[in-house]
Design a protein around this motif. Structure first.
Motif, PDB file in Angstrom:
ATOM      1  N   GLN A  63      30.963  -0.670   8.613  1.00  0.00           N
ATOM      2  CA  GLN A  63      31.559  -1.639   9.531  1.00  0.00           C
ATOM      3  C   GLN A  63      31.693  -1.038  10.922  1.00  0.00           C
ATOM      4  N   VAL A  64      31.202  -1.772  11.906  1.00  0.00           N
ATOM      5  CA  VAL A  64      31.355  -1.428  13.310  1.00  0.00           C
ATOM      6  C   VAL A  64      31.894  -2.661  14.019  1.00  0.00           C
ATOM      7  N   TYR A  65      32.955  -2.494  14.812  1.00  0.00           N
ATOM      8  CA  TYR A  65      33.700  -3.563  15.451  1.00  0.00           C
ATOM      9  C   TYR A  65      34.328  -4.447  14.381  1.00  0.00           C
ATOM     10  N   ASN A  66      34.235  -5.765  14.467  1.00  0.00           N
ATOM     11  CA  ASN A  66      35.009  -6.627  13.577  1.00  0.00           C
ATOM     12  C   ASN A  66      34.206  -7.220  12.430  1.00  0.00           C
ATOM     13  N   SER A  67      32.996  -6.709  12.176  1.00  0.00           N
ATOM     14  CA  SER A  67      32.199  -7.215  11.063  1.00  0.00           C
ATOM     15  C   SER A  67      31.288  -6.111  10.537  1.00  0.00           C
ATOM     16  N   THR A  68      30.773  -6.329   9.337  1.00  0.00           N
ATOM     17  CA  THR A  68      29.819  -5.391   8.732  1.00  0.00           C
ATOM     18  C   THR A  68      28.455  -6.056   8.732  1.00  0.00           C
ATOM     19  N   GLY A  69      27.604  -5.651   9.639  1.00  0.00           N
ATOM     20  CA  GLY A  69      26.300  -6.285   9.791  1.00  0.00           C
ATOM     21  C   GLY A  69      25.409  -6.079   8.581  1.00  0.00           C
ATOM     22  N   THR A  93       0.859  -1.175   0.000  1.00  0.00           N
ATOM     23  CA  THR A  93       0.000   0.000   0.000  1.00  0.00           C
ATOM     24  C   THR A  93       0.898   1.227   0.000  1.00  0.00           C
ATOM     25  N   PHE A  94       0.710   2.087  -0.998  1.00  0.00           N
ATOM     26  CA  PHE A  94       1.544   3.279  -1.108  1.00  0.00           C
ATOM     27  C   PHE A  94       0.647   4.511  -1.092  1.00  0.00           C
ATOM     28  N   THR A  95       0.833   5.337  -0.070  1.00  0.00           N
ATOM     29  CA  THR A  95       0.073   6.582   0.032  1.00  0.00           C
ATOM     30  C   THR A  95       1.052   7.711   0.287  1.00  0.00           C
ATOM     31  N   GLY A  96       1.244   8.579  -0.695  1.00  0.00           N
ATOM     32  CA  GLY A  96       2.186   9.677  -0.533  1.00  0.00           C
ATOM     33  C   GLY A  96       3.596   9.170  -0.394  1.00  0.00           C
ATOM     34  N   SER A  97       4.214   9.388   0.781  1.00  0.00           N
ATOM     35  CA  SER A  97       5.589   8.932   1.024  1.00  0.00           C
ATOM     36  C   SER A  97       5.640   7.702   1.908  1.00  0.00           C
ATOM     37  N   LEU A  98       4.493   7.088   2.209  1.00  0.00           N
ATOM     38  CA  LEU A  98       4.436   5.940   3.106  1.00  0.00           C
ATOM     39  C   LEU A  98       4.154   4.672   2.334  1.00  0.00           C
ATOM     40  N   LEU A  99       5.066   3.684   2.462  1.00  0.00           N
ATOM     41  CA  LEU A  99       4.900   2.375   1.849  1.00  0.00           C
ATOM     42  C   LEU A  99       4.624   1.366   2.949  1.00  0.00           C
ATOM     43  N   THR A 100       3.487   0.686   2.882  1.00  0.00           N
ATOM     44  CA  THR A 100       3.092  -0.281   3.902  1.00  0.00           C
ATOM     45  C   THR A 100       3.119  -1.678   3.318  1.00  0.00           C
ATOM     46  N   LEU A 101       3.758  -2.614   4.030  1.00  0.00           N
ATOM     47  CA  LEU A 101       3.820  -4.008   3.619  1.00  0.00           C
ATOM     48  C   LEU A 101       3.005  -4.824   4.605  1.00  0.00           C
ATOM     49  N   SER A 102       2.157  -5.689   4.096  1.00  0.00           N
ATOM     50  CA  SER A 102       1.387  -6.584   4.953  1.00  0.00           C
ATOM     51  C   SER A 102       1.797  -8.023   4.672  1.00  0.00           C
ATOM     52  N   GLY A 103       1.574  -8.901   5.656  1.00  0.00           N
ATOM     53  CA  GLY A 103       2.019 -10.278   5.499  1.00  0.00           C
ATOM     54  C   GLY A 103       3.483 -10.417   5.883  1.00  0.00           C
ATOM     55  N   ASP A 104       3.998 -11.630   5.920  1.00  0.00           N
ATOM     56  CA  ASP A 104       5.393 -11.881   6.271  1.00  0.00           C
ATOM     57  C   ASP A 104       6.308 -11.451   5.131  1.00  0.00           C
ATOM     58  N   GLN A 105       7.375 -10.738   5.461  1.00  0.00           N
ATOM     59  CA  GLN A 105       8.363 -10.318   4.472  1.00  0.00           C
ATOM     60  C   GLN A 105       9.672 -11.059   4.758  1.00  0.00           C
ATOM     61  N   VAL A 106      10.271 -11.637   3.760  1.00  0.00           N
ATOM     62  CA  VAL A 106      11.457 -12.464   3.930  1.00  0.00           C
ATOM     63  C   VAL A 106      12.643 -11.822   3.226  1.00  0.00           C
ATOM     64  N   ILE A 107      13.738 -11.639   3.967  1.00  0.00           N
ATOM     65  CA  ILE A 107      15.011 -11.230   3.384  1.00  0.00           C
ATOM     66  C   ILE A 107      15.929 -12.444   3.487  1.00  0.00           C
ATOM     67  N   THR A 108      16.355 -12.979   2.397  1.00  0.00           N
ATOM     68  CA  THR A 108      17.094 -14.237   2.402  1.00  0.00           C
ATOM     69  C   THR A 108      18.484 -14.060   2.996  1.00  0.00           C
ATOM     70  N   ASP A 109      19.066 -15.176   3.432  1.00  0.00           N
ATOM     71  CA  ASP A 109      20.387 -15.185   4.055  1.00  0.00           C
ATOM     72  C   ASP A 109      21.421 -14.586   3.106  1.00  0.00           C
ATOM     73  N   GLY A 110      22.249 -13.713   3.632  1.00  0.00           N
ATOM     74  CA  GLY A 110      23.251 -13.048   2.813  1.00  0.00           C
ATOM     75  C   GLY A 110      22.867 -11.641   2.406  1.00  0.00           C
ATOM     76  N   TYR A 111      21.620 -11.253   2.675  1.00  0.00           N
ATOM     77  CA  TYR A 111      21.140  -9.910   2.376  1.00  0.00           C
ATOM     78  C   TYR A 111      20.632  -9.285   3.669  1.00  0.00           C
ATOM     79  N   GLY A 112      20.362  -7.981   3.622  1.00  0.00           N
ATOM     80  CA  GLY A 112      19.928  -7.326   4.839  1.00  0.00           C
ATOM     81  C   GLY A 112      19.113  -6.089   4.573  1.00  0.00           C
ATOM     82  N   LEU A 113      18.844  -5.362   5.647  1.00  0.00           N
ATOM     83  CA  LEU A 113      18.044  -4.151   5.591  1.00  0.00           C
ATOM     84  C   LEU A 113      18.860  -3.007   6.171  1.00  0.00           C
ATOM     85  N   ILE A 114      18.990  -1.913   5.425  1.00  0.00           N
ATOM     86  CA  ILE A 114      19.734  -0.736   5.864  1.00  0.00           C
ATOM     87  C   ILE A 114      18.748   0.413   6.008  1.00  0.00           C
TER      88      ILE A 114
END
Length: 325
Positions: A63-69, A34-55
């Motif tokens: 990188q913070v400490y000894n790894s890049t999360g 659902t997209f209204t103006g500048s707001l994007l809404t996701l419903s249901g389960d959202q999956v980010i597969t192993d090896g990817y992430g959310l910034i």
């Protein structure tokens, strides 16, 4: 991918507008967007597969400490560099931040952990002007002891980094083990509270435990109270003793006072005298002084007995006893 756009049609919008194509260019299943103006809404389960992430807050990982999360929240103010977990429920349930550890190398696999395995760690880092790989402190939960089904015993470690060039990792300072014993300066404790000075050998005075009372009214005290419960278990009845540092009346010096059942029994005053008190907390007239300033041209140490009127006697270190009125 081929699509056709009808310029005369009304703009799409509203709840659950679906925009999704498969490899053949056909519409696929619901995208739950659902997209209204500048707001994007996701419903249901959202999956980010192993090896990817959310910034959040940036276009690349840092990188913070000894790894890049792979999952990061980056910002420049309190509002956007903040993670809040809030629960609204009419019960006594709290919000939770949960860490989990398995020795199985497959996602979802369960293999028992081992003694000493870290279960979770909170790391506090700061920039050194070049990068942010140095940790100033951390709090870590570890396995502590033997394990069985439905029981993983644990301990908590508190660590800080010393002010030494090149020190990037914190050193353990305090732990609470699975028995509830607390140790400071040592990795083990045989009693409820254990303090150990782990500094270099030195004859210089060093306070291992420092108690202060900053209130300036009356006879200010800093005290250690010792209590033992008597009667049946959980009776709440205690016998107490205490050792206190007490300011004298003009606040120019401090006496050391020994109490039993809240009654003063003995006092070592700021002049080095020892004075004993009776069961009602009233001082006896006699004072004991340990000194080396011997009279009668003697050079040996002695004990001097005083009362409120005068010196009554001397006990010399060579065994001689003299009296005076």
């Amino acid at each position: 991918v081929k699509t056709a756009v009808d310029a005369s049609s009304t703009d799409p919008g509203g709840s659950n507008t679906q925009i999704q194509y498969n490899n053949s260019g056909a519409f696929g299943a619901s995208a739950n967007l659902t997209f209204t103006g500048s707001l994007l809404t996701l419903s249901g389960d959202q999956v980010i597969t192993d090896g990817y992430g959310l910034i959040s807050g940036h276009t690349a990982r840092v990188q913070v400490y000894n790894s890049t999360g792979e999952n990061q929240i980056l910002g420049t103010t309190d509002a956007d560099a903040n993670l809040s977990i809030t629960r609204y429920s009419n019960d006594n349930g709290p919000p939770n931040l949960v860490f989990g550890k398995s020795r199985n190398g497959s996602l979802g696999g369960q293999t028992i952990v081992a003694d000493g395995d870290p279960l979770g760690r909170i790391i506090f880092c700061g920039s050194d002007g070049v990068d942010m790989r140095s940790a100033g402190a951390w709090i870590e939960a570890e396995c502590d002891g033997e394990f069985e089904a439905d029981n993983v015993s644990g301990r908590i470690i508190f660590a800080t980094t010393p002010d030494n060039a090149g020190s990037q990792d914190p050193t353990e300072r305090m732990r609470i083990d699975s028995s509830g014993n607390t140790s400071i300066g040592s990795a083990s404790a045989d009693h409820i509270f254990h303090v150990q000075d782990v500094g270099a050998n030195s004859f210089n005075t060093k306070f291992v435990l420092d108690l202060e009372n900053t209130r300036r009214s009356g006879y200010t005290q800093a005290a250690i109270e010792l209590a033992s419960e008597y009667g049946s278990g959980g009776s709440g009845n205690f016998r107490t003793s205490a050792i206190a540092a007490e300011l004298i009346s003009d606040q120019s010096a401090t006496d050391i006072v020994f109490y039993s059942e809240s009654t003063e029994r003995m006092r070592l005053d700021s002049n080095g005298y020892i004075q004993q008190f009776n069961g009602a907390g009233t001082p006896y007239g006699t004072k004991i002084e340990f000194t080396g300033a011997a009279p009668d041209n003697r050079t040996s140490f002695f004990i001097k007995l005083d009362d409120t009127a005068a010196t009554r006697g001397y006990w010399w270190s060579d065994g001689d006893i003299t009296t005076s009125d």
